[in-house]
Design a protein around this motif. Structure first.
Motif, PDB file in Angstrom:
ATOM      1  N   ARG A 109       0.834  -1.203   0.000  1.00 16.82           N
ATOM      2  CA  ARG A 109       0.000   0.000   0.000  1.00 16.82           C
ATOM      3  C   ARG A 109       0.869   1.253   0.000  1.00 16.82           C
ATOM      4  O   ARG A 109       0.559   2.235  -0.694  1.00 16.82           O
ATOM      5  CB  ARG A 109      -0.936   0.003   1.208  1.00 16.82           C
ATOM      6  N   ARG A 110       1.971   1.240   0.752  1.00 18.46           N
ATOM      7  CA  ARG A 110       2.857   2.415   0.768  1.00 18.46           C
ATOM      8  C   ARG A 110       3.432   2.673  -0.620  1.00 18.46           C
ATOM      9  O   ARG A 110       3.541   3.830  -1.046  1.00 18.46           O
ATOM     10  CB  ARG A 110       3.971   2.221   1.797  1.00 18.46           C
ATOM     11  N   GLU A 116       0.746   4.248  -2.615  1.00 19.32           N
ATOM     12  CA  GLU A 116       0.604   5.655  -2.238  1.00 19.32           C
ATOM     13  C   GLU A 116       1.711   6.499  -2.848  1.00 19.32           C
ATOM     14  O   GLU A 116       1.475   7.631  -3.298  1.00 19.32           O
ATOM     15  CB  GLU A 116       0.596   5.780  -0.711  1.00 19.32           C
ATOM     16  N   ALA A 126      -5.181   3.083  -1.379  1.00 16.58           N
ATOM     17  CA  ALA A 126      -4.285   4.165  -1.799  1.00 16.58           C
ATOM     18  C   ALA A 126      -4.954   5.083  -2.817  1.00 16.58           C
ATOM     19  O   ALA A 126      -4.486   6.206  -3.050  1.00 16.58           O
ATOM     20  CB  ALA A 126      -2.999   3.592  -2.381  1.00 16.58           C
TER      21      ALA A 126
END
Length: 302
Positions: free
Chosen positions: A96-97, A100, A135
């Protein structure tokens, strides 16, 4: 604009090249060469790029390198919508990071493998895609059960699409029959060609995009082949496909990274080395790639 052509509303369609990553002789990343490669691909008929996939050796990159590759691709493409970074990671939070980060960089979509640290069951797979979808950037699923041991079957893909977790799937199994079942169970899910050597079959079955390997070496010929195939122009597509198939099938082999980089070297582009544990090709494998590439060059492919 046809359904099989890239557009900013559905930027995962068209020819999205899973880019190789140029390395210096000391195996550090050559970002200037990568930027030039991205521009060259788009100038030669490709619609966008997929950095940080397996072909881009993402598993060997540091976090700083991986982030800079995405920023380099966005700047070189001139439009972040044309960039679909791979965001695979062992943990859903890390994936997810990366998604993002892609959203912050202005990317139009991301490519996500299922959990690949273990053989995940369906609830884990659905939770994984749901987490990364938070995200806010469109997620393309990557089905590669050969490597991940997790099979995104047509039924599971339909449920992932219904969950709102994915907009498309890169289908790599080589089982063309799945295309028709996916269309029946999830008619709103875009099918993307995931292996170069089933391009024609999946195009005929309704694919609207191609996450491609061999355009890294022969973008113009591959673009001509794709557009003929998705248009149903078999008189053009079949001879092209036949003449290129001995080369395209290397995209589906274990040594695909080294193979495509070697083909680039032979075609006048710099493929260069790979990072360990991938080693240079040798013996019959190297000879096979050379023969197929030289055949393509002799046939006027570019």
């Amino acid at each position: 604009m046809t359904a099989t052509t890239w557009n900013s509303a559905r930027p995962w369609r068209g020819i999205m090249v899973a880019t190789t990553l140029p390395l210096h002789d000391d195996l550090s990343v050559d970002y200037d060469a990568y930027a030039e490669h991205v521009r060259w691909l788009i100038d030669n008929g490709c619609d966008g790029v997929v950095p940080n996939g397996s072909l881009g050796e993402y598993q060997t990159l540091t976090d700083d390198e991986r982030a800079r590759v995405v920023r380099t691709a966005v700047e070189a493409a001139g439009d972040g919508a044309r960039v679909m970074p791979g965001v695979a990671a062992y943990g859903s939070a890390e994936a997810r990071r990366w998604a993002e980060h892609a959203a912050e960089a202005g990317c139009g979509s991301v490519l996500l493998l299922p959990p690949n640290a273990y053989r995940a069951d369906e609830p884990a797979v659905r939770a994984h895609y749901a987490e990364v979808a938070k995200a806010g950037v469109p997620v393309v699923a990557y089905n590669n059960p050969i490597d991940t041991k997790v099979d995104l079957t047509p039924g599971l893909l339909a449920r992932l699409h219904e969950d709102g977790g994915i907009v498309a799937v890169k289908e790599f199994t080589g089982d063309v029959r799945r295309a028709y079942e996916i269309a029946e169970l999830a008619p709103g899910l875009d099918l993307l060609i995931g292996a170069d050597d089933v391009l024609l079959e999946l195009a005929v079955a309704g694919a609207v995009g191609w996450i491609a390997g061999y355009p890294n070496a022969f973008p113009a010929s591959c673009a001509e082949l794709y557009h003929a195939a998705v248009a149903g122009d078999l008189a053009t597509a079949v001879p092209l496909y036949t003449s290129l198939h001995s080369l395209l099938r290397w995209d589906s082999k274990t040594e695909f990274v080294q193979s495509i980089k070697l083909s680039m070297d032979l075609a006048g582009r710099r493929g260069g080395p790979t990072r360990p544990p991938r080693l240079p090709l040798a013996g019959e494998i190297e000879a096979g790639v050379r023969t197929a590439t030289e055949k393509a060059i002799a046939g006027g492919h570019r």
